[in-house]
Design an enzyme around this catalytic site. Structure first.
Site, PDB file in Angstrom:
ATOM      1  N   ARG A   1       1.162  -1.135  -0.081  1.00 40.47           N
ATOM      2  CA  ARG A   1      -0.187   0.046   0.096  1.00 40.47           C
ATOM      3  C   ARG A   1       0.967   1.136   0.045  1.00 40.47           C
ATOM      4  O   ARG A   1       2.289   1.164   0.388  1.00 40.47           O
ATOM      5  CB  ARG A   1      -0.734   0.100   1.224  1.00 40.47           C
ATOM      6  CG  ARG A   1      -2.025  -0.950   1.213  1.00 40.47           C
ATOM      7  CD  ARG A   1      -3.092  -0.350   0.417  1.00 40.47           C
ATOM      8  NE  ARG A   1      -4.366  -1.089   0.422  1.00 40.47           N
ATOM      9  CZ  ARG A   1      -4.559  -2.121  -0.510  1.00 40.47           C
ATOM     10  NH1 ARG A   1      -3.783  -2.486  -1.511  1.00 40.47           N
ATOM     11  NH2 ARG A   1      -5.732  -2.939  -0.385  1.00 40.47           N
TER      12      ARG A   1
ATOM     13  N   HIS B   1      -1.203   1.056  -9.443  1.00 41.21           N
ATOM     14  CA  HIS B   1      -2.021  -0.035  -8.507  1.00 41.21           C
ATOM     15  C   HIS B   1      -2.657  -1.088  -9.212  1.00 41.21           C
ATOM     16  O   HIS B   1      -4.012  -1.309  -9.010  1.00 41.21           O
ATOM     17  CB  HIS B   1      -3.045   0.830  -7.607  1.00 41.21           C
ATOM     18  CG  HIS B   1      -3.699   0.090  -6.286  1.00 41.21           C
ATOM     19  ND1 HIS B   1      -3.842   0.554  -5.251  1.00 41.21           N
ATOM     20  CD2 HIS B   1      -3.634  -1.262  -6.156  1.00 41.21           C
ATOM     21  CE1 HIS B   1      -4.128  -0.447  -4.240  1.00 41.21           C
ATOM     22  NE2 HIS B   1      -3.851  -1.595  -4.885  1.00 41.21           N
TER      23      HIS B   1
HETATM   24  P1  NAP Z   1      -1.809 -11.639   4.736  1.00 38.89           P
HETATM   25  O1  NAP Z   1      -1.893 -12.827   4.524  1.00 38.89           O
HETATM   26  O2  NAP Z   1      -2.326 -10.868   5.806  1.00 38.89           O
HETATM   27  O3  NAP Z   1      -0.183 -11.428   4.860  1.00 38.89           O
HETATM   28  C1  NAP Z   1       0.363 -10.137   5.517  1.00 38.89           C
HETATM   29  C2  NAP Z   1       1.653 -10.520   5.957  1.00 38.89           C
HETATM   30  O4  NAP Z   1       2.460  -9.517   6.982  1.00 38.89           O
HETATM   31  C3  NAP Z   1       1.986 -11.577   7.057  1.00 38.89           C
HETATM   32  O5  NAP Z   1       3.061 -12.642   7.064  1.00 38.89           O
HETATM   33  C4  NAP Z   1       1.964 -10.757   8.571  1.00 38.89           C
HETATM   34  O6  NAP Z   1       2.860 -11.417   9.402  1.00 38.89           O
HETATM   35  C5  NAP Z   1       2.950  -9.484   7.902  1.00 38.89           C
HETATM   36  N1  NAP Z   1       2.818  -8.557   8.947  1.00 38.89           N
HETATM   37  C6  NAP Z   1       1.683  -7.749   9.252  1.00 38.89           C
HETATM   38  N2  NAP Z   1       1.990  -6.914  10.093  1.00 38.89           N
HETATM   39  C7  NAP Z   1       3.282  -6.903  10.336  1.00 38.89           C
HETATM   40  C8  NAP Z   1       4.271  -6.172  11.344  1.00 38.89           C
HETATM   41  N3  NAP Z   1       3.911  -5.086  12.017  1.00 38.89           N
HETATM   42  N4  NAP Z   1       5.736  -6.503  11.161  1.00 38.89           N
HETATM   43  C9  NAP Z   1       5.976  -7.619  10.513  1.00 38.89           C
HETATM   44  N5  NAP Z   1       5.061  -8.444   9.515  1.00 38.89           N
HETATM   45  C10 NAP Z   1       3.827  -7.795   9.495  1.00 38.89           C
HETATM   46  O7  NAP Z   1      -1.634 -10.468   3.721  1.00 38.89           O
HETATM   47  P2  NAP Z   1      -1.745 -10.885   1.959  1.00 38.89           P
HETATM   48  O8  NAP Z   1      -2.736 -11.504   1.515  1.00 38.89           O
HETATM   49  O9  NAP Z   1      -0.324 -11.279   1.552  1.00 38.89           O
HETATM   50  O10 NAP Z   1      -1.508  -9.204   1.246  1.00 38.89           O
HETATM   51  C11 NAP Z   1      -0.482  -8.244   1.740  1.00 38.89           C
HETATM   52  C12 NAP Z   1      -1.034  -6.908   1.244  1.00 38.89           C
HETATM   53  O11 NAP Z   1      -0.909  -6.901  -0.079  1.00 38.89           O
HETATM   54  C13 NAP Z   1      -2.486  -6.694   1.408  1.00 38.89           C
HETATM   55  O12 NAP Z   1      -2.830  -5.889   2.932  1.00 38.89           O
HETATM   56  C14 NAP Z   1      -2.561  -5.441   0.400  1.00 38.89           C
HETATM   57  O13 NAP Z   1      -2.413  -4.110   1.333  1.00 38.89           O
HETATM   58  C15 NAP Z   1      -1.599  -5.788  -0.527  1.00 38.89           C
HETATM   59  N6  NAP Z   1      -1.999  -6.052  -2.001  1.00 38.89           N
HETATM   60  C16 NAP Z   1      -1.887  -5.299  -3.052  1.00 38.89           C
HETATM   61  C17 NAP Z   1      -2.313  -5.376  -4.250  1.00 38.89           C
HETATM   62  C18 NAP Z   1      -2.066  -4.669  -5.427  1.00 38.89           C
HETATM   63  O14 NAP Z   1      -2.573  -4.973  -6.305  1.00 38.89           O
HETATM   64  N7  NAP Z   1      -0.920  -3.857  -5.342  1.00 38.89           N
HETATM   65  C19 NAP Z   1      -3.275  -6.555  -4.318  1.00 38.89           C
HETATM   66  C20 NAP Z   1      -3.430  -7.479  -3.316  1.00 38.89           C
HETATM   67  C21 NAP Z   1      -2.895  -7.111  -2.063  1.00 38.89           C
HETATM   68  P3  NAP Z   1       2.322 -12.800  10.199  1.00 38.89           P
HETATM   69  O15 NAP Z   1       2.316 -13.997   9.143  1.00 38.89           O
HETATM   70  O16 NAP Z   1       3.045 -13.079  11.314  1.00 38.89           O
HETATM   71  O17 NAP Z   1       0.752 -12.552  10.412  1.00 38.89           O
HETATM   72  C1  GLV Z   2      -5.627  -4.635  -3.863  1.00 39.35           C
HETATM   73  O1  GLV Z   2      -4.914  -3.883  -3.774  1.00 39.35           O
HETATM   74  C2  GLV Z   2      -6.181  -5.654  -2.989  1.00 39.35           C
HETATM   75  O2  GLV Z   2      -5.930  -5.256  -1.612  1.00 39.35           O
HETATM   76  O3  GLV Z   2      -6.613  -6.816  -3.112  1.00 39.35           O
END
Ligand code: NAP
Ligand code: GLV
Length: 321
Positions: free
Chosen positions: A236, A284
């Protein structure tokens, strides 16, 4: 008995977030349920049991007194977490292989682009310069992935399979084959000092806001054949301190950056990122949520929930992700 209605609230403003497109998909997969495209003055708010949303405005969801589940139509829930009147019902986010694979494509593309010195090669081509530079092997580079959740863990495995060294950092300790994992604030320094390309796939929370700052960039590893380290942020925009990124690119602390997300989106026309020679910018769309896949995902979850089954990928509101 009439089934509770599903309200669709989509404020994306881009092609993928056309509300008509999402409505058509939901009508197909929720055939025996009313799908209401909001805002709609004729809607009886008490009929709504489910909401499928993308960036709803703060307060919009509080209007439905009989809401049972909120489905966020993306992976990141930061926009919803900012709504202080968000109803206290389960909040489900997207975690499906379709979106994960798209993100892994983006991360792999951009890691390879920097590793294979594409910025230099395209510049050489524009200037008709035949000037090859030594191309090192993938094993000479360490990729550091911040966030080892659904997206980060998958990208780590694919990059590992290509031959990169991969290290990762998360909140809680993890074990991923072939990936050296670090956890928590205490191990952030040890993680950073190994990373030549820093990939950020963290959620935006109060703990992670502006985590991509000058102090972090200065602690990255500069001892690879790449020299200055590279930043790739597809998490983000709020995770990055944008003034620090520009300063770090200009003084050589960072060699380049691939940025998919920004503090203000759409990125204003006068942003220096548009024309910065060391920035590869995307609007994005690293990983779009596909209306076909995600409408099915939501419909299946509702069916299961109504048959007494558990919802999947429910957000932990205390953690904020
Ligand atoms: P997720 O499964 O919830 O994974 C988040 C990871 O971040 C976990 O490993 C978590 O640790 C770690 N984390 C959270 N807070 C932390 C902290 N304070 N210190 C260290 N590590 C921390 O999320 P995801 O599905 O992988 O998605 C991640 C992010 O990608 C989303 O929240 C979104 O903002 C972004 N995203 C962007 C796009 C785009 O098109 N640009 C698309 C989709 C998603 P733990 O494993 O220990 O909980
Ligand atoms: C896109 O940014 C998502 O959070 O899926």
């Amino acid at each position: 008995m009439t089934k509770g209605a599903l309200a669709l609230l989509v404020h994306g403003g881009t092609e993928n977030w056309s509300s008509a497109r999402w409505k058509a998909r939901f009508d197909q997969v929720c055939r025996d349920r009313r799908v209401l495209l909001l805002p709609d003055a004729a809607v009886d708010a008490s009929d709504v049991h489910y909401a499928a949303v993308w960036k709803p405005r703060p307060g919009e969801l509080a209007a439905f007194p009989n809401l049972r589940v909120i489905f966020n139509l993306g992976a990141g829930v930061d926009a919803l977490m900012a709504d202080t009147s968000l109803p206290d019902v389960p909040l489900v986010r997207v975690a499906v292989s379709d979106l994960t694979d798209r993100m892994t494509e983006y991360v792999t593309l951009h890691v390879l682009m920097h590793h294979r010195q594409e910025l230099y090669l395209r510049e050489s081509q524009r200037e008709r310069r035949w000037a090859p530079r030594y191309q090192w092997a993938a094993g000479a580079i360490t990729i550091g992935i911040m966030g080892l959740g659904t997206l980060g863990a998958n990208a780590a495995q694919v990059l590992r399979a290509i031959g990169f060294r991969v290290v990762g950092w998360s909140r809680s300790a993890k074990q991923i084959d072939g990936v050296e994992c670090f956890a928590g604030k205490e191990q952030l320094g040890a993680f950073l000092q190994q990373a030549n390309i820093l990939v950020c796939l963290l959620p935006l929370t109060s703990d992670t806001r502006h985590i991509l700052n000058r102090d972090v960039f200065a602690r990255l590893n500069r001892n690879s054949p790449m020299g200055a380290p590279v930043l790739i942020n597809a998490g983000r925009g709020g995770l990055q301190d944008e003034a620090d990124i520009l300063r770090a690119l200009d003084d050589g602390t960072l060699g380049a950056a691939s940025l998919d997300v920004f503090e203000t989106e759409p990125l204003p026309p006068d942003s220096p990122f548009w024309s910065h020679p060391k920035v590869v910018l995307t609007p994005h769309n690293a990983a779009d949520t596909d209306p076909d896949e995600i409408s099915k995902y939501v419909a299946e979850q509702i069916e299961r929930f109504e048959s007494g089954g558990a919802l999947e990928n429910v957000v932990d509101r205390k953690r904020g992700y």
